[in-house]
Design an enzyme around this catalytic site. Structure first.
Site, PDB file in Angstrom:
ATOM      1  CB  ILE A   5      45.037  62.188  31.119  1.00  0.00           C
ATOM      2  CG1 ILE A   5      45.221  61.191  32.273  1.00  0.00           C
ATOM      3  CG2 ILE A   5      46.358  62.390  30.386  1.00  0.00           C
ATOM      4  CD1 ILE A   5      45.591  59.798  31.830  1.00  0.00           C
TER       5      ILE A   5
ATOM      6  CD  GLU B  79      35.124  53.540  27.409  1.00  0.00           C
ATOM      7  OE1 GLU B  79      34.766  54.247  28.367  1.00  0.00           O
ATOM      8  OE2 GLU B  79      34.668  53.654  26.263  1.00  0.00           O
TER       9      GLU B  79
ATOM     10  CG  ASN C 171      33.743  50.263  23.668  1.00  0.00           C
ATOM     11  OD1 ASN C 171      32.779  50.732  24.255  1.00  0.00           O
ATOM     12  ND2 ASN C 171      34.793  50.995  23.336  1.00  0.00           N
TER      13      ASN C 171
ATOM     14  NE  ARG D 148      29.719  49.238  21.814  1.00  0.00           N
ATOM     15  CZ  ARG D 148      30.412  50.187  21.203  1.00  0.00           C
ATOM     16  NH1 ARG D 148      30.798  49.987  19.954  1.00  0.00           N
ATOM     17  NH2 ARG D 148      30.717  51.306  21.809  1.00  0.00           N
TER      18      ARG D 148
END
Length: 340
Positions: free
Chosen positions: A91, A176, A178, A180
Site C-alpha cells: 500500500i 502484524e 507485537n 511485547r
C-alpha cells in the site's frame, strides 16, 4: 503471533481484514512471482520472524522482486536466524496505526486505544501520538473491538500491540502483532493514566487486569519523540560517542524516559535511541506546543541527535494538521529543486 505469516492467517480466520498476500511462508522466488502476478504490483517481501524493518523489500516489477527476494531472505537469516519470508500487496501511502491490547489469564482482554505511528523511516518509528488525529470515534470503536476479538481468539495474555495500515479512504488492514511492550507505550499511559509495565507484572503474577473495557477512559493527547544518536542531515547517520553535557526540560505535561547522562558513552553496537521525550496536553494543539518548547530547551552535546529533526517535523504544516502517512519523513527531507 511472533511468526508474521502465521499471524496473518490466524487473524484472517478471526475475521480481521488482512492485506492481500501469501497464506504463509513462500517456498522460493518463483512462488512469489506467481502470487505477485495475481495480486498485482507493487508488493512487499517481509521476514516472517522480522521486526524493525529488517528483511523487507518493496518490488515494483518482476525484476525487483527476483532481486529483492534473495536480499530479504539473506537479511532475515542474518538478523533473526530464520530466512523465511512472505509477500503482501504494498500500500503506497498508508497511515500506520496500532492498538494497545492487554490480556490476563482469567479470560479478560481489553484495548487501550490507538497510537499514530506514521512518522517513520525505514520502518523505524520516530514520532508517535495518542490518539491518532485521523481516526473517528466510530473507527476507534470498530477497529479496537476487532483487535480485541482477534487477540481473544488465541487466548492472548500480556501487553501486545495490533498494527494496522489505513488507506486514505478509511479502509484498514491487519499487518502484524507485537507480542511485547513497545517503545511508544508512554503515550498510551499518558492518555489512560495506566502504568502498563505495572499491569504486565500483575498479569504475570496471575492477577486480573485492573479494569474492564467499559472502565477505560482516554483524556487529552500525548506525543512522543524518539531522541536518537543520529544525524538526520546526513541520512540519519549514527553518531556514537561521549555525551559531554545534557539539559533535560521539565514542567507540567512533560516526561523524559532516558538512561543517558553527561559522561555516558553511546556505543556503536546497539539501537541508537538515548531517550523518549513525551508531552501531554488537554488536546493535540496543547501537546504540540509543549513538545515544541521542550525540544527547544533540551540540550545534548558531544554527539549528534535527532532533536533538530523533531523540531523541523513538528513545525511542518502537514504535521500540524495531522496529515500523515508513512512517507512523511521522506517528503519532509526531500531536497528542494535547484533554481534555474
Amino acid at each position: 503471533m511472533g511468526d508474521k505469516a502465521v499471524a496473518r492467517r490466524t487473524m484472517s480466520d478471526a475475521g480481521l481484514p488482512c492485506v492481500p498476500g501469501s497464506e504463509g511462508v513462500l517456498a522460493d522466488a518463483d512462488e512469489a512471482l506467481g502470487l505477485a502476478t495475481t495480486i498485482g504490483y507493487p508488493v512487499i517481501i517481509k521476514a516472517a520472524a522480522g521486526g524493525g524493518g529488517r528483511g523487507m523489500r518493496v518490488a515494483w516489477d518482476e525484476k525487483q522482486l527476483r532481486t529483492g527476494f534473495g536480499i530479504a531472505q539473506a537479511e532475515a537469516g542474518a538478523a533473526f536466524s530464520n530466512n523465511a519470508v512472505y509477500l503482501e500487496k504494498y500500500i503506497a501511502r498508508p497511515r500506520h496505526v496500532e492498538f494497545q491490547l492487554f490480556g490476563d489469564s482469567h479470560g479478560n482482554l481489553i484495548h487501550l486505544g490507538e497510537r499514530e505511528c506514521s512518522v517513520q523511516r525505514n520502518h523505524q518509528k520516530l514520532i508517535e501520538e495518542a490518539p491518532s488525529p485521523f481516526l473517528t470515534d466510530a473507527q476507534r470503536r470498530k477497529v479496537g473491538a476487532l483487535a480485541a476479538k482477534g487477540a481473544s481468539s488465541i487466548g492472548y495474555q500480556n501487553a501486545g500491540t495490533m498494527e494496522f495500515l489505513f488507506d486514505p479512504d478509511g479502509s484498514f488492514y491487519f499487518m502484524e502483532m507485537n507480542t511485547r511492550i513497545q517503545v511508544e507505550h508512554p503515550v498510551t499511559e499518558e492518555v489512560t493514566g495506566l502504568d502498563l509495565v505495572k499491569e504486565q507484572i500483575q498479569v504475570a503474577a496471575g492477577e486480573k487486569l485492573s479494569l474492564a473495557q467499559d472502565e477505560v477512559e482516554w483524556r487529552g493527547h500525548a506525543i512522543e519523540c524518539r531522541i536518537n544518536a543520529e544525524d538526520h542531515a546526513h541520512g540519519f547517520r549514527p553518531s556514537p560517542g561521549t555525551i559531554t553535557y545534557t539539559y533535560k526540560p521539565g514542567g507540567p505535561g512533560l516526561r523524559l524516559d532516558s538512561h543517558a547522562y553527561a559522561g555516558y558513552t553511546v556505543p556503536p553496537y546497539y539501537d541508537s535511541m538515548i531517550g523518549k521525550l513525551i508531552a501531554r496536553g488537554k488536546d493535540r494543539p496543547e501537546a504540540l506546543r509543549r513538545m515544541e518548547i521542550a525540544l527547544e530547551e533540551m540540550i545534548v552535546e558531544g554527539i549528534r541527535t535527532t532533536l533538530p529533526f523533531h523540531q523541523l517535523a513538528l513545525k511542518d504544516p502537514r504535521f500540524q494538521a495531522g496529515d500523515l502517512d508513512t512517507h512523511f519523513v521522506e517528503a519532509l527531507l526531500k531536497p528542494e529543486p535547484a533554481a534555474r
